[in-house]
Design a protein around this motif. Sequence first.
Motif, mmCIF file in Angstrom:
data_model
loop_
_atom_site.group_PDB
_atom_site.id
_atom_site.type_symbol
_atom_site.label_atom_id
_atom_site.label_comp_id
_atom_site.label_asym_id
_atom_site.label_seq_id
_atom_site.Cartn_x
_atom_site.Cartn_y
_atom_site.Cartn_z
ATOM 1 N N ASP A 287 0.690 -0.706 -0.207
ATOM 2 C CA ASP A 287 0.111 0.284 0.031
ATOM 3 C C ASP A 287 1.045 1.792 0.028
ATOM 4 O OD1 ASP A 287 0.435 -0.805 2.479
ATOM 5 O OD2 ASP A 287 -1.296 0.271 3.258
ATOM 6 N N GLU A 288 1.837 1.330 0.869
ATOM 7 C CA GLU A 288 2.145 2.796 0.804
ATOM 8 C C GLU A 288 4.372 2.660 1.235
ATOM 9 O OE1 GLU A 288 0.426 5.956 3.645
ATOM 10 O OE2 GLU A 288 -1.178 4.867 3.435
ATOM 11 N N HIS A 373 -2.236 11.052 -1.609
ATOM 12 C CA HIS A 373 -2.606 10.623 -0.005
ATOM 13 C C HIS A 373 -1.523 10.013 0.650
ATOM 14 C CE1 HIS A 373 -6.298 9.428 -2.350
ATOM 15 N NE2 HIS A 373 -5.964 9.839 -3.281
ATOM 16 N N ASN A 480 -11.307 13.660 2.648
ATOM 17 C CA ASN A 480 -12.281 12.223 2.200
ATOM 18 C C ASN A 480 -13.901 12.598 2.801
ATOM 19 O OD1 ASN A 480 -9.341 10.417 2.304
ATOM 20 N ND2 ASN A 480 -9.607 11.460 0.916
ATOM 21 N N GLU A 668 -0.965 9.597 9.436
ATOM 22 C CA GLU A 668 -1.493 9.287 8.764
ATOM 23 C C GLU A 668 -2.270 10.330 7.314
ATOM 24 O OE1 GLU A 668 -3.465 6.201 6.743
ATOM 25 O OE2 GLU A 668 -3.206 4.984 8.903
ATOM 26 N N GLY A 671 -7.031 8.862 6.595
ATOM 27 C CA GLY A 671 -7.938 7.187 6.733
ATOM 28 C C GLY A 671 -9.606 8.022 6.860
#
Length: 838
Positions: A287-288, A373, A480, A668, A671
Amino acid sequence: MTSLIPPGCPTVLTEDDRTGTSVETLRRAFMDNLFFVQGRFPEVATKNDHYLALAYTVRDRLLLRWLNSAKTYRDQFSRTVCYLSAEFLLGPHLGNNLINLGLYDAVAEAMQQTGLDLNVLLDQEEEPGLGNGGLGRLAACYMDSLATLEIPAIGYGIRYEYGIFDQEIRDGWQVEITDKWLRYGNPWEIARPEITLPVKFGGSTYSYTDDQGRYRVVWQPHQMVQGIAYDTPILGYKVNTANLLRLWRAEAIESFDFQAFNTGDYYGAVNEKIASENITKVLYPNDEQLQGKELRLMQQYFLCSCALQDMIRLYLQCSSDLTRFHHKFTVQLNDTHPAISVAELMRLLVDEHLLPWDTAWDITRQTFAYTNHTLLPEALEKWPLPLFGSLLPRHLQIIYEINQRFLDQVRLAYPGDQERLARLSIIDESECRYVRMANLACVGSHAINGVAALHSELLKQTVLRDFYELTPEKFSNKTNGVTPRRWMVLSNPGLTRLISNHIGEDWIKHLDQLRRLEPLAEDAGFAAEWHAVKHKNKVRLAEYIQQRVGISVDPSSIFDILVKRIHEYKRQHLCVLNIITLYQRLKDHPNLDITPHTFIFGGKAAPGYYKAKLIIKLINSVAEVVNTDPTVADRLKVVFLPDYNVTCGQRVYPAADLSEQISTAGYEASGTGNMKFALNGALTIGTLDGANVEIREEVGAENFFLFGNTVEQLQEIWRNGYRPWEIANNNPMLKRVLDLISCGHFSHGDTELFRPIVEHLWQNDRYCLLADYQSYVDCQEQATRLYRDQKQWVKMSILNVARMGKFSSDRAIREYCEDIWRVQPVHVPLADTSYIAQ
Ligand code: C3B
């Protein structure tokens, strides 16, 4: 009104088997599909036959809306949002489509009349896991909101043959199993073999001057593949709008095969075919964390080239004047994964459609917008120049040209500032040379945004600071959101019913309306019902846990849940330190009166991320000891739910009392799990990180369990030289907890197993667990003590839900539409169905 009906046709709506919505029609259509699509008679039909027959029944109703949407957009040449994303983590379609069609109850009834249980059929669906986590799931929520808000939109992505791996837990360790989600077919997609587009790789370029005196560049590729479109309709909630999600699959180009075949090299031809099809074989499961793999760059370029060629194809069907391309399409880049689009659109406009460079550049910049992101440096994509140049030689030339022109402007703005020039350059010239994808995205976009207020601020101060100083007007924040359709209506029918009984159903489309619940927070009867709904959800989750992992948990204990990808910055191991602290206290004082506590974890680790996998092992090892220790006597339970995915999320969020959002402040980006929990009535224990900050602002500080250092405090700590070992040595309980792990208490005496985790905490502790430990433990204690006052807890839970309206993805999409996309809703009328049925 737009209509599919030719003039003169009757316009009376009739109830036909493909579009009708009465229980009787649905039942008949289902039987018809079972017979004529699945080729089964009832006595031998399997659960999967039933699921597919129902899916086709629902799909017919979708297609009616989809065709009407497509026709309306085409007739009106509507401005369209294109959401480009390497990931779409959709989750199962059937339940969601039933909700959005308003047919859930009717279909449940029709199935019951057939002797079937809708829930069993829903469980049959393999979820399309075409994403890793937050970023891919956000794309799916945004597709839902775009359709619900009647915004013309296309989602462009990759049809991975294998999605995110299935996770099994063996002896406490994660084991990855390939996700063969297409094994039993996918009833929600329609293959479009007639929509195929060529994509080139490798080779070289040459230039010449054409007979009109124009400088032309020709790219002679080494390899060509073709992208084939697979379409999935995405229906909005109780509207006729069904937008298009178009995913691309790579295939060898036939003529290439034949060439090799004719020269006798049959195996060479087959190999070529296999190599081409590998491009869309598998989703990269990081993912990251960046993995600079060639195949990944091929995937990214493949997606972008297919998507942009498709947009141009659609455009040219209605207009030949490509200079207005950006009036028809606005393209959002979901992180830098599709950032190569900037160079690809330039190539298509300049090389293939012969537009002058400046015109093409104008169109390109007005077309794209970029969402960042993450601030994690290891996630910022950069490609080594030799790799990039050998795969995309023409794009490298185009990027050089873009960069040169861009840097000329920078020189004008900041004469003599060589360091700034080097930082802004799309090419990283330090040591090995790289193409920096974030820089390409920033230069090629007219708008740049982060995904929560804090994240957008930090972006401007850190990774994109130079771009912000150069063009501040491009920057904005778009916090988000999540769709209340999947994350409340579908997954929490009990809460949905309770809320709707009191304030009506408007909140499902206008989430701010949840505010009307506020006065009910003081209503004892309502609070009792609220509590009952939560308890029932917990009983259901407890049953699932028993069945799935064989652990019995008490539904009246506090359900304290941490589900998300496993990563050191998300600090699952901080939660473990608290569990061991509680365990230690019980060992010290066996009669201690603590609130019975069930900790539930879920999440996948990137297969190559050893520390993350070790954290999973640690959780399972602690669970093994704590769950079976007679001193604990069931007062503490620890559960690791294997294979956390969208389906599992739908079970988990409605059953949570406490939501763990405990990342290191500043790490983060936003989230979204935090939002799903709070919308389902969980209280949050969290740091001032990502969207937690805004959630706390909305629900009120008194309804949020805050702990930990702020971003500024952490910066100060590092400035002064962070010494985690001093914290551990000065905190006897913390030291005992760390020692208990080190001495092998949770690893059958093995003192080596967890050393990488514990040693890192003592010596370096990049994510500051020790700095936040005491504050977290104290806050946990405060939360669990408060849980004993159920009256107060329920009141806080109601207030949380009432004040979460901001976190609907509808709000987020409205903001994108107004500030970035400048796009209006287009109402889709439903044409006469009798004509279609004829
Ligand atoms: C995630 C971030 O980690 C989350 O904070 C954020 O809420 C979501 O994106 C959506 O914006 N993320 C991700 O899942 N994968 C990445 N490569 C980068 C960020």
